[in-house]
Write a protein that holds these residues in place. Structure first.
Motif, PDB file in Angstrom:
ATOM      1  N   LEU A 228      39.686  45.342  40.628  1.00  0.00           N
ATOM      2  CA  LEU A 228      39.824  44.970  42.031  1.00  0.00           C
ATOM      3  C   LEU A 228      41.255  44.576  42.380  1.00  0.00           C
ATOM      4  O   LEU A 228      41.670  44.685  43.536  1.00  0.00           O
ATOM      5  CB  LEU A 228      38.884  43.802  42.361  1.00  0.00           C
ATOM      6  N   PHE A 229      42.009  44.096  41.371  1.00  0.00           N
ATOM      7  CA  PHE A 229      43.359  43.592  41.612  1.00  0.00           C
ATOM      8  C   PHE A 229      44.336  44.177  40.603  1.00  0.00           C
ATOM      9  O   PHE A 229      44.009  44.310  39.425  1.00  0.00           O
ATOM     10  CB  PHE A 229      43.378  42.057  41.527  1.00  0.00           C
ATOM     11  N   ASP A 230      45.544  44.514  41.076  1.00  0.00           N
ATOM     12  CA  ASP A 230      46.558  45.050  40.169  1.00  0.00           C
ATOM     13  C   ASP A 230      47.127  43.935  39.288  1.00  0.00           C
ATOM     14  O   ASP A 230      46.786  42.759  39.447  1.00  0.00           O
ATOM     15  CB  ASP A 230      47.665  45.760  40.947  1.00  0.00           C
ATOM     16  N   GLN A 231      47.988  44.309  38.358  1.00  0.00           N
ATOM     17  CA  GLN A 231      48.479  43.351  37.368  1.00  0.00           C
ATOM     18  C   GLN A 231      49.264  42.215  38.006  1.00  0.00           C
ATOM     19  O   GLN A 231      49.266  41.089  37.482  1.00  0.00           O
ATOM     20  CB  GLN A 231      49.336  44.073  36.330  1.00  0.00           C
ATOM     21  N   ALA A 232      49.915  42.463  39.127  1.00  0.00           N
ATOM     22  CA  ALA A 232      50.687  41.402  39.786  1.00  0.00           C
ATOM     23  C   ALA A 232      49.778  40.339  40.398  1.00  0.00           C
ATOM     24  O   ALA A 232      50.144  39.166  40.476  1.00  0.00           O
ATOM     25  CB  ALA A 232      51.580  42.012  40.866  1.00  0.00           C
ATOM     26  N   ARG A 233      48.577  40.749  40.850  1.00  0.00           N
ATOM     27  CA  ARG A 233      47.673  39.804  41.522  1.00  0.00           C
ATOM     28  C   ARG A 233      46.562  39.289  40.616  1.00  0.00           C
ATOM     29  O   ARG A 233      45.785  38.419  41.022  1.00  0.00           O
ATOM     30  CB  ARG A 233      47.071  40.467  42.761  1.00  0.00           C
ATOM     31  N   ARG A 234      46.474  39.804  39.396  1.00  0.00           N
ATOM     32  CA  ARG A 234      45.404  39.360  38.500  1.00  0.00           C
ATOM     33  C   ARG A 234      45.469  37.877  38.146  1.00  0.00           C
ATOM     34  O   ARG A 234      44.424  37.226  38.070  1.00  0.00           O
ATOM     35  CB  ARG A 234      45.421  40.196  37.217  1.00  0.00           C
ATOM     36  N   PRO A 235      46.657  37.310  37.878  1.00  0.00           N
ATOM     37  CA  PRO A 235      46.670  35.874  37.545  1.00  0.00           C
ATOM     38  C   PRO A 235      45.981  35.016  38.604  1.00  0.00           C
ATOM     39  O   PRO A 235      45.175  34.144  38.279  1.00  0.00           O
ATOM     40  CB  PRO A 235      48.168  35.545  37.431  1.00  0.00           C
ATOM     41  N   LEU A 236      46.272  35.282  39.888  1.00  0.00           N
ATOM     42  CA  LEU A 236      45.635  34.502  40.947  1.00  0.00           C
ATOM     43  C   LEU A 236      44.142  34.819  41.033  1.00  0.00           C
ATOM     44  O   LEU A 236      43.313  33.924  41.226  1.00  0.00           O
ATOM     45  CB  LEU A 236      46.309  34.780  42.290  1.00  0.00           C
ATOM     46  N   ALA A 237      43.777  36.103  40.870  1.00  0.00           N
ATOM     47  CA  ALA A 237      42.367  36.496  40.943  1.00  0.00           C
ATOM     48  C   ALA A 237      41.558  35.834  39.832  1.00  0.00           C
ATOM     49  O   ALA A 237      40.458  35.305  40.068  1.00  0.00           O
ATOM     50  CB  ALA A 237      42.240  38.020  40.849  1.00  0.00           C
ATOM     51  N   PHE A 238      42.087  35.840  38.616  1.00  0.00           N
ATOM     52  CA  PHE A 238      41.395  35.195  37.510  1.00  0.00           C
ATOM     53  C   PHE A 238      41.305  33.687  37.722  1.00  0.00           C
ATOM     54  O   PHE A 238      40.311  33.053  37.363  1.00  0.00           O
ATOM     55  CB  PHE A 238      42.098  35.508  36.183  1.00  0.00           C
ATOM     56  N   SER A 239      42.352  33.120  38.324  1.00  0.00           N
ATOM     57  CA  SER A 239      42.335  31.692  38.610  1.00  0.00           C
ATOM     58  C   SER A 239      41.244  31.357  39.623  1.00  0.00           C
ATOM     59  O   SER A 239      40.542  30.357  39.491  1.00  0.00           O
ATOM     60  CB  SER A 239      43.697  31.246  39.150  1.00  0.00           C
ATOM     61  N   ILE A 240      41.102  32.194  40.650  1.00  0.00           N
ATOM     62  CA  ILE A 240      40.069  31.962  41.658  1.00  0.00           C
ATOM     63  C   ILE A 240      38.683  32.069  41.032  1.00  0.00           C
ATOM     64  O   ILE A 240      37.794  31.258  41.325  1.00  0.00           O
ATOM     65  CB  ILE A 240      40.227  32.952  42.826  1.00  0.00           C
ATOM     66  N   LEU A 241      38.469  33.059  40.166  1.00  0.00           N
ATOM     67  CA  LEU A 241      37.169  33.210  39.506  1.00  0.00           C
ATOM     68  C   LEU A 241      36.793  31.930  38.758  1.00  0.00           C
ATOM     69  O   LEU A 241      35.654  31.453  38.842  1.00  0.00           O
ATOM     70  CB  LEU A 241      37.194  34.391  38.533  1.00  0.00           C
ATOM     71  N   VAL A 242      37.758  31.355  38.056  1.00  0.00           N
ATOM     72  CA  VAL A 242      37.492  30.176  37.239  1.00  0.00           C
ATOM     73  C   VAL A 242      37.255  28.932  38.091  1.00  0.00           C
ATOM     74  O   VAL A 242      36.701  27.945  37.605  1.00  0.00           O
ATOM     75  CB  VAL A 242      38.646  29.971  36.233  1.00  0.00           C
TER      76      VAL A 242
END
Length: 415
Positions: free
Chosen positions: A116-130
């Motif tokens: 759903l998210f590219d490598q630049a936005r994954r850190p924030l996406a994973f943070s939101i999931l957690v």
């Protein structure tokens, strides 16, 4: 993103609801501490972790949103059914089936986020999931504690199960399945062309980053899950709080600090890695050590208020650590086996951490009760806290192999 985060929240909340309500359940059903450790650890974790492997293989071949939605609905139905149990065997049965459903939660969600998210936005996406764990602690835990204290523990299970079933059906009806590997340069692979099981295992365990990161996470899980499962009981026995008071004190503190940690991890990692990319490993190593050390503050604080400071520090570090670990792991997993890889990771850390931690503390509580009485839980949990500190050096060693293993994952994907 919102529904996956809610699924993550209930995945975390439902499995730990028994630890919040255990003083009430123990009084009603006459369970021992050892039985609680077995029910929360062995009975739940074995099926949860082992089923994660075939579920992960299915999710790498077919619709991940269907697997998540069906799993969410099923484990919520088992949460609801727990409200009807009449003895320890009934409780074991519902926990067993709840674990089967929850195996369909985290690995497919992690894989979907990567697409759903590219490598630049994954850190924030994973943070939101957690932040799902923060939602559990900040919102769901106080509500469940109040319901349990006022209306009884069975009604708390009924409420949690009913809410989860509605959300599970919402995922099935509204979420779209993203194209697999679209941000990782991988072409679509037909289900029958997926890598065989042996080749997938061989690749994962040939990566030292994966092995050492999994060892580190398992050590941390021993510590953290013992803390989660037995935290409420500790506050009752050592500081004299009741279930509602403990939930109202610890739940919001854990929720707020976990939320801050989860969001801050992505921002902090981006800032630090612009100065030195090795912070991708150094930061989670610091978090691991902090989790273990802060638990000693919780255990030996003279007052409940000071103990809550230990909870806050631990939850902050844990909130940061989880997305950071996911970012490390997805770098060394090709997209076409990413769900399977995350399921393998969950299998190992669950069997080691979620069984050894809660069950070990329960057995030690009963063994030491004749010496320290109500204080026995303090020393039992100290053992698991010490184990957690060792996770820091293990993840630090993993970082020495990260770049090479990430290159190997890219090359394997291109074959």
């Amino acid at each position: 993103m919102a529904l996956l985060t809610l699924a993550y929240a209930f995945n975390f909340f439902d499995r730990l609801l028994i630890s919040l309500l255990f003083p009430l359940i123990q009084k009603d059903l006459g369970l021992t501490d050892t039985e609680l450790g077995l029910i929360t650890g062995v009975v739940f974790v074995l099926v949860y972790a082992i089923l994660g492997i075939p579920v992960g293989r299915l999710a790498d071949r077919y619709s991940r949103k269907v697997i998540i939605g069906v799993g969410f609905t099923f484990w919520s139905a088992m949460t609801f059914a727990t409200g009807f149990v009449g003895n320890v065997w009934h409780m074991m049965a519902t926990r067993f089936l709840m674990g089967a459903g929850e195996s369909a939660g985290t690995p497919p969600s992690t894989s979907m986020l990567s697409d759903l998210f590219d490598q630049a936005r994954r850190p924030l996406a994973f943070s939101i999931l957690v932040t799902g764990t923060a939602i559990s602690s900040l919102v769901l835990t106080p509500i469940a504690g109040w319901i349990g204290h006022v209306y009884g523990w069975r009604q708390a299970y009924f409420a949690a199960g009913a809410a989860g079933m509605v959300l599970g059906l919402l995922i099935l009806l509204t979420v779209r399945e993203p194209a697999r590997g679209r941000f990782d340069g991988e072409q679509a692979v037909a289900p029958e062309d997926k890598p065989p099981l042996r080749a997938s295992f061989s690749f994962l365990f040939g990566r030292r980053t994966f092995v050492l990161a999994t060892i580190a996470a398992a050590l941390n899980t021993v510590s953290f899950h013992a803390h989660l499962v037995w935290g409420t009981t500790f506050m009752l026995r050592v500081h004299g709080l009741d279930v509602a008071q403990s939930a109202a004190l610890i739940g919001p503190i854990r929720g707020i600090t976990n939320l801050v940690g989860a969001i801050a991890s992505g921002v902090m990692l981006g800032w630090l890695q612009r100065r030195d990319e090795r912070w991708g490993v150094w930061l989670p190593a610091c978090c691991f050590v902090t989790v273990g050390v802060s638990q000693f503050l919780f255990l030996f604080a003279p007052t409940a208020a000071l103990a809550s400071v230990g909870v806050a520090i631990s939850a902050l570090a844990e909130g940061m650590m989880v997305p950071l670990m996911s970012l490390i792991l997805v770098r060394v997993m090709p997209a076409r086996i990413r769900t399977f890889g995350m399921a393998t990771y969950v299998l190992i850390i669950a069997i080691v951490g979620q069984i050894v931690g809660p069950a070990g503390v329960g057995a030690l509580n009963d063994a030491l009760a004749s010496i320290w009485h109500e204080e026995a839980i303090r020393y039992s949990m100290s053992v698991t806290a010490l184990i957690g500190v060792l996770a820091g050096p293990a993840i630090f060693l993993a970082g020495k192999h990260l770049r090479k293993d990430a290159q190997a994952a890219s090359a394997w994907s291109a074959q």
